[in-house]
Motif scaffolding. Structure first.
Motif, PDB file in Angstrom:
ATOM      1  N   GLN A  42       0.819  -1.198   0.000  1.00 32.10           N
ATOM      2  CA  GLN A  42       0.000   0.000   0.000  1.00 32.10           C
ATOM      3  C   GLN A  42       0.860   1.258   0.000  1.00 32.10           C
ATOM      4  O   GLN A  42       1.947   1.281   0.578  1.00 32.10           O
ATOM      5  N   LYS A  43       0.356   2.299  -0.620  1.00 29.64           N
ATOM      6  CA  LYS A  43       1.121   3.525  -0.773  1.00 29.64           C
ATOM      7  C   LYS A  43       1.506   4.146   0.572  1.00 29.64           C
ATOM      8  O   LYS A  43       2.612   4.660   0.733  1.00 29.64           O
ATOM      9  N   GLU A  44       0.608   4.101   1.551  1.00 31.79           N
ATOM     10  CA  GLU A  44       0.913   4.726   2.843  1.00 31.79           C
ATOM     11  C   GLU A  44       1.959   3.944   3.638  1.00 31.79           C
ATOM     12  O   GLU A  44       2.475   4.432   4.637  1.00 31.79           O
ATOM     13  N   ARG A  61       4.583  -7.264   2.924  1.00 28.58           N
ATOM     14  CA  ARG A  61       3.121  -7.151   2.837  1.00 28.58           C
ATOM     15  C   ARG A  61       2.431  -8.342   3.497  1.00 28.58           C
ATOM     16  O   ARG A  61       1.478  -8.187   4.261  1.00 28.58           O
TER      17      ARG A  61
END
Length: 115
Positions: free
Chosen positions: A2-4, A69
């Motif tokens: 995820q980008k964050e 992840r």
């Protein structure tokens, strides 16, 4: 990933390198820095040109991000960390890299207690 959960800005990388602590094994080096302003953790990956072509380096990056992840629930919150791949990483398969990366995270004290 995820980008964050990604470290992307050069200033963030430099802050972790300058003020963070490092831990290493033969395959990876991990720099980590506590960051109480974030809810979870943020990760950056660095793979040198010495490891091979762009194809090889991108494959290593993708595998490292996927390992993190899938194991995100085991990693402590409120930390920024950078994973740097060393030469032996270029010849490793996924399972070997996963074992090595989790060992490096454990050495950096970034894994949660199993309780």
């Amino acid at each position: 990933m995820q980008k964050e959960l990604r470290l992307t800005r050069r200033e963030d990388f430099n802050k972790v390198y300058r003020h963070g602590k490092s831990a290493a094994n033969l395959q990876v080096v991990i720099y980590c820095l506590p960051n109480p302003r974030i809810e979870r953790f943020r990760m950056g990956v660095s793979v040198s040109k010495k490891l091979g072509s762009a194809v090889v380096r991108n494959r290593i990056r993708r595998m490292m991000k996927e390992i993190v992840r899938l194991n995100a629930d085991k990693i402590r919150s409120h930390y920024d960390f950078i994973v740097i791949g060393r030469k032996p990483v270029a010849d490793m398969d996924y399972k070997q890299l996963e074992k090595s990366l989790l060992h490096g995270l454990k050495r950096a004290q970034l894994l949660r207690n199993p309780f």
